[in-house]
Design a protein around this motif. Structure first.
Motif, PDB file in Angstrom:
ATOM      1  N   MET A   1     -16.321  -5.697   5.195  1.00 45.45           N
ATOM      2  CA  MET A   1     -15.021  -5.947   5.814  1.00 45.45           C
ATOM      3  C   MET A   1     -14.296  -4.619   5.980  1.00 45.45           C
ATOM      4  O   MET A   1     -14.211  -3.818   5.065  1.00 45.45           O
ATOM      5  CB  MET A   1     -14.222  -6.893   4.932  1.00 45.45           C
ATOM      6  N   GLU A   2     -13.753  -4.406   7.150  1.00 45.56           N
ATOM      7  CA  GLU A   2     -13.035  -3.174   7.461  1.00 45.56           C
ATOM      8  C   GLU A   2     -11.535  -3.402   7.308  1.00 45.56           C
ATOM      9  O   GLU A   2     -10.991  -4.361   7.841  1.00 45.56           O
ATOM     10  CB  GLU A   2     -13.363  -2.769   8.905  1.00 45.56           C
ATOM     11  N   VAL A   3     -10.884  -2.506   6.576  1.00 42.56           N
ATOM     12  CA  VAL A   3      -9.450  -2.624   6.319  1.00 42.56           C
ATOM     13  C   VAL A   3      -8.748  -1.420   6.935  1.00 42.56           C
ATOM     14  O   VAL A   3      -9.193  -0.287   6.770  1.00 42.56           O
ATOM     15  CB  VAL A   3      -9.170  -2.673   4.796  1.00 42.56           C
ATOM     16  N   LYS A   4      -7.662  -1.679   7.645  1.00 43.94           N
ATOM     17  CA  LYS A   4      -6.886  -0.593   8.249  1.00 43.94           C
ATOM     18  C   LYS A   4      -6.012   0.065   7.190  1.00 43.94           C
ATOM     19  O   LYS A   4      -5.696  -0.531   6.172  1.00 43.94           O
ATOM     20  CB  LYS A   4      -5.986  -1.133   9.367  1.00 43.94           C
ATOM     21  N   GLU A  28     -18.565 -11.991  -0.770  1.00 42.33           N
ATOM     22  CA  GLU A  28     -19.034 -11.223   0.377  1.00 42.33           C
ATOM     23  C   GLU A  28     -18.837  -9.727   0.162  1.00 42.33           C
ATOM     24  O   GLU A  28     -19.513  -8.921   0.794  1.00 42.33           O
ATOM     25  CB  GLU A  28     -18.312 -11.669   1.647  1.00 42.33           C
ATOM     26  N   ILE A  29     -17.876  -9.364  -0.704  1.00 45.86           N
ATOM     27  CA  ILE A  29     -17.657  -7.958  -1.028  1.00 45.86           C
ATOM     28  C   ILE A  29     -17.625  -7.805  -2.550  1.00 45.86           C
ATOM     29  O   ILE A  29     -17.235  -8.732  -3.257  1.00 45.86           O
ATOM     30  CB  ILE A  29     -16.346  -7.400  -0.411  1.00 45.86           C
ATOM     31  N   PRO A  30     -18.021  -6.639  -3.063  1.00 46.50           N
ATOM     32  CA  PRO A  30     -18.001  -6.435  -4.518  1.00 46.50           C
ATOM     33  C   PRO A  30     -16.587  -6.172  -5.032  1.00 46.50           C
ATOM     34  O   PRO A  30     -15.682  -5.825  -4.270  1.00 46.50           O
ATOM     35  CB  PRO A  30     -18.892  -5.206  -4.713  1.00 46.50           C
ATOM     36  N   ILE A  35     -10.876  -3.700  -5.122  1.00 48.88           N
ATOM     37  CA  ILE A  35      -9.884  -2.869  -5.803  1.00 48.88           C
ATOM     38  C   ILE A  35      -9.517  -1.656  -4.954  1.00 48.88           C
ATOM     39  O   ILE A  35      -8.337  -1.350  -4.773  1.00 48.88           O
ATOM     40  CB  ILE A  35     -10.413  -2.444  -7.189  1.00 48.88           C
ATOM     41  N   GLU A  36     -10.515  -0.978  -4.402  1.00 46.65           N
ATOM     42  CA  GLU A  36     -10.256   0.197  -3.557  1.00 46.65           C
ATOM     43  C   GLU A  36      -9.375  -0.161  -2.371  1.00 46.65           C
ATOM     44  O   GLU A  36      -8.433   0.563  -2.045  1.00 46.65           O
ATOM     45  CB  GLU A  36     -11.572   0.783  -3.049  1.00 46.65           C
ATOM     46  N   THR A  40      -5.527   1.094  -1.562  1.00 47.71           N
ATOM     47  CA  THR A  40      -5.276   1.816  -0.311  1.00 47.71           C
ATOM     48  C   THR A  40      -4.187   1.137   0.507  1.00 47.71           C
ATOM     49  O   THR A  40      -3.280   1.803   1.018  1.00 47.71           O
ATOM     50  CB  THR A  40      -6.575   1.910   0.517  1.00 47.71           C
ATOM     51  N   ILE A  41      -4.270  -0.172   0.626  1.00 49.85           N
ATOM     52  CA  ILE A  41      -3.252  -0.919   1.380  1.00 49.85           C
ATOM     53  C   ILE A  41      -1.888  -0.723   0.743  1.00 49.85           C
ATOM     54  O   ILE A  41      -0.899  -0.482   1.436  1.00 49.85           O
ATOM     55  CB  ILE A  41      -3.627  -2.418   1.455  1.00 49.85           C
ATOM     56  N   HIS A  42      -1.823  -0.815  -0.568  1.00 57.46           N
ATOM     57  CA  HIS A  42      -0.542  -0.665  -1.267  1.00 57.46           C
ATOM     58  C   HIS A  42       0.035   0.739  -1.074  1.00 57.46           C
ATOM     59  O   HIS A  42       1.219   0.895  -0.787  1.00 57.46           O
ATOM     60  CB  HIS A  42      -0.714  -0.968  -2.750  1.00 57.46           C
ATOM     61  N   GLU A  43      -0.792   1.759  -1.218  1.00 56.77           N
ATOM     62  CA  GLU A  43      -0.311   3.133  -1.085  1.00 56.77           C
ATOM     63  C   GLU A  43       0.249   3.427   0.307  1.00 56.77           C
ATOM     64  O   GLU A  43       1.214   4.174   0.437  1.00 56.77           O
ATOM     65  CB  GLU A  43      -1.436   4.120  -1.399  1.00 56.77           C
TER      66      GLU A  43
END
Length: 78
Positions: A1-4, A28-30, A35-36, A40-43
């Protein structure tokens, strides 16, 4: 899954969080990737995710308690 890195609206941010956490629940994702991505989204979107040390109303309404509990635990870890 790709996250912006950056999201235009709180609604877009909530949808991305929902997809991310649901992907983790469906295995589907580990866990490491979850967590990463949450960190990243929060920062990069602090002002859209949290105000006055609480999740914004839009985020609360769209994500729900169970998903926000996951986000909160991840943010406490970092």
């Amino acid at each position: 899954m790709e996250v912006k890195l950056f999201y235009r609206t709180q609604r877009d941010l909530a949808i991305a969080l929902n997809q991310l956490i649901d992907s983790y629940f469906e295995e589907e994702i580990p866990e490491r990737k979850l967590i990463e991505n949450i960190v990243t989204i929060h920062e990069n979107n602090k002002h859209k995710l949290v105000k006055n040390h609480q999740f914004t109303t839009v985020i609360q309404q769209h994500c729900g308690k169970r998903r926000l509990a996951v986000v909160e635990r991840v943010l406490e870890m970092k």
